[in-house]
Design an enzyme around this catalytic site. Structure first.
Site, mmCIF file in Angstrom:
data_model
loop_
_atom_site.group_PDB
_atom_site.id
_atom_site.type_symbol
_atom_site.label_atom_id
_atom_site.label_comp_id
_atom_site.label_asym_id
_atom_site.label_seq_id
_atom_site.Cartn_x
_atom_site.Cartn_y
_atom_site.Cartn_z
ATOM 1 N N GLN A 135 1.937 -6.143 -3.148
ATOM 2 C CA GLN A 135 2.370 -6.224 -1.752
ATOM 3 C C GLN A 135 3.662 -5.409 -1.561
ATOM 4 O OE1 GLN A 135 1.276 -9.620 -3.190
ATOM 5 N NE2 GLN A 135 -0.636 -8.626 -2.687
ATOM 6 N N THR A 146 2.893 -12.531 2.982
ATOM 7 C CA THR A 146 2.037 -13.164 1.994
ATOM 8 C C THR A 146 2.790 -14.380 1.452
ATOM 9 O OG1 THR A 146 0.586 -12.764 0.112
ATOM 10 C CG2 THR A 146 2.774 -11.728 0.011
ATOM 11 N N ASP A 204 0.808 -1.228 0.000
ATOM 12 C CA ASP A 204 0.000 0.000 0.000
ATOM 13 C C ASP A 204 0.838 1.273 0.000
ATOM 14 O OD1 ASP A 204 -2.241 -1.637 0.091
ATOM 15 O OD2 ASP A 204 -2.293 -1.629 2.281
ATOM 16 N N THR A 247 -9.708 -4.779 1.593
ATOM 17 C CA THR A 247 -10.591 -5.274 2.658
ATOM 18 C C THR A 247 -11.222 -4.151 3.484
ATOM 19 O OG1 THR A 247 -8.709 -5.413 4.165
ATOM 20 C CG2 THR A 247 -9.261 -7.416 2.929
ATOM 21 N N LYS A 291 1.895 2.145 -5.021
ATOM 22 C CA LYS A 291 2.464 1.579 -6.254
ATOM 23 C C LYS A 291 1.555 1.850 -7.448
ATOM 24 C CE LYS A 291 2.448 -2.479 -4.304
ATOM 25 N NZ LYS A 291 2.038 -2.093 -2.944
ATOM 26 N N GLY A 321 -4.541 -4.332 -3.842
ATOM 27 C CA GLY A 321 -5.509 -3.271 -4.146
ATOM 28 C C GLY A 321 -4.703 -2.057 -4.545
ATOM 29 N N HIS A 322 -4.628 -1.790 -5.838
ATOM 30 C CA HIS A 322 -3.791 -0.692 -6.347
ATOM 31 C C HIS A 322 -4.694 0.436 -6.826
ATOM 32 C CE1 HIS A 322 -0.272 -3.690 -7.176
ATOM 33 N NE2 HIS A 322 -0.642 -3.636 -5.911
ATOM 34 N N SER A 374 5.394 12.213 -4.234
ATOM 35 C CA SER A 374 3.960 12.308 -4.476
ATOM 36 C C SER A 374 3.312 13.087 -3.335
ATOM 37 C CB SER A 374 3.404 10.887 -4.588
ATOM 38 O OG SER A 374 2.014 10.915 -4.636
HETATM 39 P P1 GDP Z 1 -0.732 0.335 -3.530
HETATM 40 O O1 GDP Z 1 -1.342 -0.943 -3.069
HETATM 41 O O2 GDP Z 1 0.725 0.404 -3.250
HETATM 42 O O3 GDP Z 1 -1.045 0.645 -4.965
HETATM 43 O O4 GDP Z 1 -1.397 1.495 -2.649
HETATM 44 P P2 GDP Z 1 -2.953 1.640 -2.305
HETATM 45 O O5 GDP Z 1 -3.669 2.067 -3.516
HETATM 46 O O6 GDP Z 1 -3.450 0.422 -1.610
HETATM 47 O O7 GDP Z 1 -2.906 2.778 -1.202
HETATM 48 C C1 GDP Z 1 -2.370 4.032 -1.459
HETATM 49 C C2 GDP Z 1 -3.470 5.074 -1.188
HETATM 50 O O8 GDP Z 1 -2.886 6.353 -1.086
HETATM 51 C C3 GDP Z 1 -4.473 5.178 -2.299
HETATM 52 O O9 GDP Z 1 -5.713 5.538 -1.760
HETATM 53 C C4 GDP Z 1 -3.916 6.301 -3.186
HETATM 54 O O10 GDP Z 1 -4.918 6.968 -3.938
HETATM 55 C C5 GDP Z 1 -3.346 7.209 -2.116
HETATM 56 N N1 GDP Z 1 -2.178 7.998 -2.515
HETATM 57 C C6 GDP Z 1 -1.129 7.624 -3.296
HETATM 58 N N2 GDP Z 1 -0.180 8.584 -3.294
HETATM 59 C C7 GDP Z 1 -0.635 9.583 -2.504
HETATM 60 C C8 GDP Z 1 -0.092 10.827 -2.074
HETATM 61 O O11 GDP Z 1 1.011 11.205 -2.408
HETATM 62 N N3 GDP Z 1 -0.854 11.584 -1.234
HETATM 63 C C9 GDP Z 1 -2.085 11.183 -0.809
HETATM 64 N N4 GDP Z 1 -2.747 11.983 0.015
HETATM 65 N N5 GDP Z 1 -2.622 10.014 -1.195
HETATM 66 C C10 GDP Z 1 -1.901 9.209 -2.009
HETATM 67 P P1 IMO Z 2 -0.931 -4.190 -2.243
HETATM 68 O O1 IMO Z 2 -0.472 -4.821 -3.535
HETATM 69 C C1 IMO Z 2 -0.950 -4.511 2.108
HETATM 70 C C2 IMO Z 2 -1.091 -8.549 3.789
HETATM 71 C C3 IMO Z 2 -2.332 -8.974 4.556
HETATM 72 C C4 IMO Z 2 -1.700 -9.902 5.586
HETATM 73 C C5 IMO Z 2 -0.625 -10.608 4.766
HETATM 74 C C6 IMO Z 2 -1.034 -11.951 4.210
HETATM 75 O O2 IMO Z 2 -2.214 -3.474 -2.338
HETATM 76 O O3 IMO Z 2 0.171 -3.419 -1.609
HETATM 77 P P2 IMO Z 2 -2.599 -12.659 2.175
HETATM 78 O O4 IMO Z 2 -4.062 -12.418 1.928
HETATM 79 O O5 IMO Z 2 -1.714 -12.133 1.110
HETATM 80 O O6 IMO Z 2 -2.305 -14.093 2.507
HETATM 81 O O7 IMO Z 2 -2.281 -11.832 3.535
HETATM 82 O O8 IMO Z 2 -0.316 -9.738 3.697
HETATM 83 N N1 IMO Z 2 -1.331 -8.062 2.411
HETATM 84 C C7 IMO Z 2 -1.237 -6.778 2.054
HETATM 85 N N2 IMO Z 2 -1.002 -5.673 2.789
HETATM 86 N N3 IMO Z 2 -1.078 -4.417 0.770
HETATM 87 C C8 IMO Z 2 -1.283 -5.526 0.021
HETATM 88 O O9 IMO Z 2 -1.274 -5.500 -1.322
HETATM 89 C C9 IMO Z 2 -1.413 -6.770 0.657
HETATM 90 N N4 IMO Z 2 -1.643 -8.030 0.226
HETATM 91 C C10 IMO Z 2 -1.571 -8.801 1.307
HETATM 92 O O10 IMO Z 2 -2.953 -7.857 5.154
HETATM 93 O O11 IMO Z 2 -1.055 -9.162 6.588
HETATM 94 MG MG MG Z 3 -2.888 -1.600 -1.855
#
Ligand code: GDP
Ligand code: IMO
Ligand code: MG
Length: 423
Positions: free
Chosen positions: A222, A237, A12, A299, A15, A39-40, A411
């Site tokens: 991840q 994971t 998270d 989730t 990416k 979840g990207h 960012s």
């Molecule tokens: P990923 O799994 O690495 O792709 O990250 P996620 O999408 O799960 O979580 C990143 C969250 O931060 C998302 O809701 C993005 O829209 C948000 N986000 C990404 N970069 C920035 C930033 O520089 N500032 C803020 N405020 N939000 C950001």
């Molecule tokens: P992105 O790609 C953050 C975490 C789960 C748990 C552990 C194992 O969005 O960054 P799993 O369901 O993979 O067996 O869970 O890994 N986890 C993540 N945490 N971002 C993710 O993906 C994750 N995918 C799995 O919360 O701790």
């Molecule tokens: Mg994510």
């Protein structure tokens, strides 16, 4: 130029946003591990898209998006994502390519994941998407792959073999009734028909792309510390989230990978159980969670929050061969009086500057912090490095120094445009 983008923390990191930006200049965007646990998030013109299986590059017209052999595919989740994109007017036909060799997540994987989390001896805090049990079957050589969904005889034999063993385990260990062969067989044969137009030999497709001098972006899911080998085991994971996974998970040889970009938040977050040395105390943790909207994209669970940890980032640089970092969510630190960065851990009188392998050490380690003055100004509208407050620049440059790599992007918001390029 073929570039791997990986998360340098616990996932998270943002990416999705960085991949969306970089995919403008790439030809192919490829997922190589994980599954719908990811979840990207990508925000374009104020509209938010969350990708679980389909590469984040799909929003850019004409880009080819691949799901490599290293990914575990839940057909229900995939079909839902394809329909969501269609409804949003984004065509995926002819642009989405799925490896014949990717493993399929079946309902028994998801139920087993759930049962192990609720009735098992150790709760990991998984996403309950069936990821661990599916990878376990892959390694145990009883997995069902995309290619099997396209071949009725193969699916019949493999599903039958699996259910014979698994239904006994479900009944005897978990008091669960198990799964009916006929309905699963019919359902998954039908998924095969839906997936079939996208299925191909993606390794060969990418080989041709490389020979034609196309640019590939590998989209890690991840993060480094969720890696099955190098992460905070067992709270990880079940895939290789580090850059090496990109080769195994696609069939692209390591020598064809030219660059690795790490994505790191300006602080740290983690979802699920497991050690987190620089975690904030509860009240401040809640404040940053709400300020940064730190709730899981898959989730919806609250993310745990903490200070930037350079012991982790240095380890991530080493494990992935990171040559540059994209620093995200710096805007969330606006208005703080003081910002801390962990640069070592203390445990039983010993100081650790390297990430400890022993989970007992990590669990009880106390971080040693460097403190930096904050900035009392909103930075989300800033687009040029020179315009950042002096203390924000000092923080960025300190993070680069401590981590040992340059920071190429900062960012300051979720949108494409909320980005400062340092080069
Ligand atoms: P990923 O799994 O690495 O792709 O990250 P996620 O999408 O799960 O979580 C990143 C969250 O931060 C998302 O809701 C993005 O829209 C948000 N986000 C990404 N970069 C920035 C930033 O520089 N500032 C803020 N405020 N939000 C950001
Ligand atoms: P992105 O790609 C953050 C975490 C789960 C748990 C552990 C194992 O969005 O960054 P799993 O369901 O993979 O067996 O869970 O890994 N986890 C993540 N945490 N971002 C993710 O993906 C994750 N995918 C799995 O919360 O701790
Ligand atoms: Mg994510």
């Amino acid at each position: 130029m073929n570039t791997v983008i990986i998360g340098a923390q616990w996932g998270d990191e943002g990416k999705g946003k960085i991949i969306d930006i970089l995919s403008d200049k790439a030809d192919y965007i490829v997922r190589y591990q994980g599954g719908s646990n990811a979840g990207h998030t990508v925000v374009v013109n104020g509209k938010e898209y969350i990708f679980h299986l389909i590469p984040s590059g799909i929003l850019r017209a004409k880009k080819v998006c691949c799901i490599g052999n290293g990914v575990t595919i839940d057909p229900q989740a995939l079909i839902k994502e394809i329909s969501g994109l269609r409804e949003a007017g984004i065509a995926v036909d002819n642009r989405l390519k799925i490896s014949y060799l990717a493993h399929i997540i079946l309902p028994y994987h998801k139920v087993l994941d759930e049962l192990r989390e609720t009735k098992g001896v150790r709760k990991i805090g998984t996403t309950r998407r069936g990821i661990g049990p599916c990878y376990a079957d892959k390694i145990n050589r009883c997995g069902i792959r995309v290619v099997d969904l396209l071949n009725p005889a193969s699916l019949r034999e493999k599903l039958n073999d699996n259910l014979k063993e698994k239904n006994e385990i479900f009944k005897k260990v978990y008091r669960h009734p198990g799964f009916d062969f006929n309905s699963l067989y019919k359902e998954y044969l039908n998924y095969g028909k839906i997936i079939s137009p996208y299925a191909c030999n993606t390794a060969s497709l990418l080989d041709k792309a490389i020979k034609n001098k196309k640019d590939i972006l590998f989209e890690g899911a991840q993060g480094t510390f969720l890696d099955i080998d190098f992460g905070t085991y067992p709270y990880v994971t079940s895939s290789s989230t580090t850059s090496g996974g990109s080769s195994i998970g696609t069939g692209v040889a390591p020598l064809n990978i030219n660059n690795v970009i790490g994505v790191a938040k300006a602080y740290t977050t983690r979802v699920g159980e497991g050690p987190f040395p620089s975690e904030f105390p509860p009240v401040f943790g809640k404040f940053i969670r709400e300020k940064g909207s730190e709730f899981g994209s898959t989730t919806g669970r609250p993310r745990r929050c903490g200070w930037f940890d350079s012991v982790m980032i240095k380890e991530a640089v080493l494990l992935n061969g990171i040559s540059e970092l994209a620093l995200t969510k710096l805007d969330i630190l606006d208005g703080l009086k003081e910002i801390k960065v962990a640069y070592a851990y203390k445990y039983k009188g010993k100081t650790f500057t390297e990430f400890p392998c022993d989970s007992m050490v990590l669990k009880n380690a106390k971080p040693v912090y460097k403190e930096f003055p904050g900035w009392n100004k909103s930075i989300d509208k800033i687009r040029c490095y020179a315009d950042l407050p002096k203390n924000a620049k000092a923080y960025i440059s300190a993070l680069a120094d401590i981590s040992g790599v340059r920071i190429s992007m900062v960012s300051v918001g979720s949108g494409r445009e909320d980005t400062i390029f340092l080069d």
